[in-house]
Write an enzyme that holds these catalytic residues in place. Structure first.
Site, PDB file in Angstrom:
ATOM      1  N   TYR A 167       9.712  -3.130  30.955  1.00 13.10           N
ATOM      2  CA  TYR A 167      11.008  -2.384  31.446  1.00 13.10           C
ATOM      3  C   TYR A 167      11.397  -2.047  29.329  1.00 13.10           C
ATOM      4  CZ  TYR A 167      11.180  -5.153  35.315  1.00 13.10           C
ATOM      5  OH  TYR A 167      10.987  -5.035  37.176  1.00 13.10           O
TER       6      TYR A 167
ATOM      7  N   ASN B 171      18.672   4.188  40.637  1.00 15.84           N
ATOM      8  CA  ASN B 171      17.860   2.485  39.991  1.00 15.84           C
ATOM      9  C   ASN B 171      18.368   1.533  40.488  1.00 15.84           C
ATOM     10  OD1 ASN B 171      15.849   1.221  39.576  1.00 15.84           O
ATOM     11  ND2 ASN B 171      15.872   1.246  36.883  1.00 15.84           N
TER      12      ASN B 171
ATOM     13  N   HIS C 177      12.589  -2.143  47.705  1.00 19.26           N
ATOM     14  CA  HIS C 177      11.330  -2.487  49.046  1.00 19.26           C
ATOM     15  C   HIS C 177      11.777  -2.764  49.829  1.00 19.26           C
ATOM     16  CE1 HIS C 177       9.546  -1.402  44.304  1.00 19.26           C
ATOM     17  NE2 HIS C 177      10.126  -2.217  44.035  1.00 19.26           N
TER      18      HIS C 177
ATOM     19  N   ASP D  81      19.948   3.826  54.088  1.00 18.91           N
ATOM     20  CA  ASP D  81      20.758   4.621  55.643  1.00 18.91           C
ATOM     21  C   ASP D  81      21.636   4.958  54.942  1.00 18.91           C
ATOM     22  OD1 ASP D  81      18.890   3.702  57.910  1.00 18.91           O
ATOM     23  OD2 ASP D  81      20.206   1.826  58.302  1.00 18.91           O
TER      24      ASP D  81
ATOM     25  N   HIS E 182      13.294   4.549  38.147  1.00 24.82           N
ATOM     26  CA  HIS E 182      12.762   3.977  37.446  1.00 24.82           C
ATOM     27  C   HIS E 182      12.050   3.552  36.235  1.00 24.82           C
ATOM     28  CE1 HIS E 182      12.635   1.990  41.609  1.00 24.82           C
ATOM     29  NE2 HIS E 182      12.093   3.529  42.164  1.00 24.82           N
TER      30      HIS E 182
END
Length: 144
Positions: A24, A76, A82, A89, A102
């Site tokens: 990251y 993010n 996932h 929604d 990301h």
């Protein structure tokens, strides 16, 4: 008043700079906020950056972005990317454009990261460029 862009960050992103920097990077969320604020000023935009480890907060903030007529949302969602049908929604329920962001490239990582509920609902995805992913997403948002 400048157009506002919400920058929403999900679980564990409060640990940027400390958590797995080989994946990251070393930039903290505050570092990213500073970069975004500098570029936003140049683009006559305002940034509202938030982070939560709670899924419902992200859903509420997506609704809020719509209510406040935000130009866009940079999202993010972290691990919720996932797993969260609720965030999918919520994105589908608002007209505010959402750009999935990301730091790493999920498709170059573990198999479970290859599926994105967020990406299925977002206007687009920018991934794999570290902190620059956020700046590229901001550039895109400025053009809506």
């Amino acid at each position: 008043m400048a157009d506002i862009v919400y920058v929403l960050n999900g679980p564990n992103l409060n640990l940027l700079g400390l958590r797995e920097p080989e994946i990251y990077g070393h930039d903290t969320l505050d570092d990213i906020a500073g970069m975004l604020e500098d570029r936003a000023r140049e683009l006559s935009l305002e940034i509202d950056l938030r982070q939560s480890n709670h899924e419902g907060h992200l859903v509420d903030w997506l609704h809020e972005a719509q209510a406040h007529q935000a130009r866009a949302v940079l999202l993010n969602a972290g691990g919720f990317t996932h797993t969260s049908v609720a965030i999918h929604d919520a994105i589908k329920s608002v007209t505010t454009p959402v750009i999935e962001v990301h730091l790493s490239n999920p498709h170059a990582r573990e198999e479970f990261r290859h599926h994105s509920y967020v990406g299925r609902a977002a206007k687009g995805t920018i991934a794999g460029f570290g902190a620059l992913s956020y700046l590229l997403a901001l550039e895109a948002a400025a053009r809506f």
